[in-house]
Design a protein around this motif. Structure first.
Motif: not given
Length: 240
Positions: A91-111
């Motif tokens: 289902t990733c292609a249909g996921a809300d892109r801003a939400e998905a990017v936000g999840k990765v972005l939050a991890i990247m900022r922490e790590v």
């Protein structure tokens, strides 16, 4: 000139399904852990639609099964930090892109990784989930990676593809024409030949994904996997 593993610093890998990381970057992760670097693995889905045998591994149970397999695999490699993005397989292609990017972005900022690993836009195999994860990671990297961080995309060499793709495609591993992506060896940023002990850990980590690899392991044999998995290749895509 390729980048030595010792210079990769903190590693962050962002992948789509349990076992993607094992095939593509397990050696680098295990070596980085051994060298005292922080290693963080992110997985978008639990691979819920990945059953090869509905009697042994019904789809209703695959999320639980594959989560356990991934945890066992990462334990073998010594990786102790893992995050789920909690999307459903396919289902990733249909996921809300801003939400998905936000999840990765939050991890990247922490790590605050020095080196980020993911698929190229081809998704390595052509899988839509892989392509989506590549796009999310690239966008998050551009927005939130620390100074001098580097983004790497997984690739193979032409020689690897010529040798191994015809065999692997008996199991439809590479789903689209043009996959896997290939890069001439002289253009690689990382060309990591796994030492024997690291290669053994990688093979054990692959075998931990029983529901996914059992059929291929029986069909091809462990020595085939030993030959196919003894190097890991990446292209440098961006430096922040």
């Amino acid at each position: 000139m390729t980048i030595p593993v010792s210079e990769l610093g903190t590693l962050l890998g962002v992948w789509a399904h349990p076992d993607d990381e094992t095939y593509l970057v397990a050696g680098l992760m295990a070596q980085a852990v051994r060298d005292g670097h922080r290693v963080v693995c992110v997985t978008a889905t639990r691979g819920e639609e990945g059953s090869w045998d509905e009697e042994r591994w019904p789809t209703s149970e695959m999320g639980r099964v594959r989560e356990a397999e991934l945890m066992a695999s990462l334990e073998i490699l010594g990786v102790t930090e893992h995050h789920w993005l909690d999307y459903y397989d396919g289902t990733c292609a249909g996921a809300d892109r801003a939400e998905a990017v936000g999840k990765v972005l939050a991890i990247m900022r922490e790590v605050e990784p020095n080196s980020v690993f993911t698929f190229g836009p081809d998704g390595m195999t052509g899988h839509a989930d892989h392509k989506s994860v590549s796009a999310w990671t690239g966008e998050a990297f551009a927005a939130a990676a620390p100074p001098k961080a580097r983004l790497f995309h997984a690739t193979q060499t032409p020689e690897w593809a010529e040798t191994f793709v015809p065999v692997m495609n008996r199991f439809n591993v590479f789903m689209e024409p043009g996959t896997p992506p290939v890069t001439p060896r002289e253009q690689l940023a990382i060309d990591y030949a796994l030492p024997p002990d690291i290669l053994e850990l990688k093979l054990q980590a692959i075998e931990a994904h029983v529901s996914q690899v059992e059929g291929m392991m029986e069909a091809f044999g462990r020595n085939y996997f030993r030959d196919a998995m003894q190097e890991e290749y990446f292209r440098l895509i961006a430096t922040h």
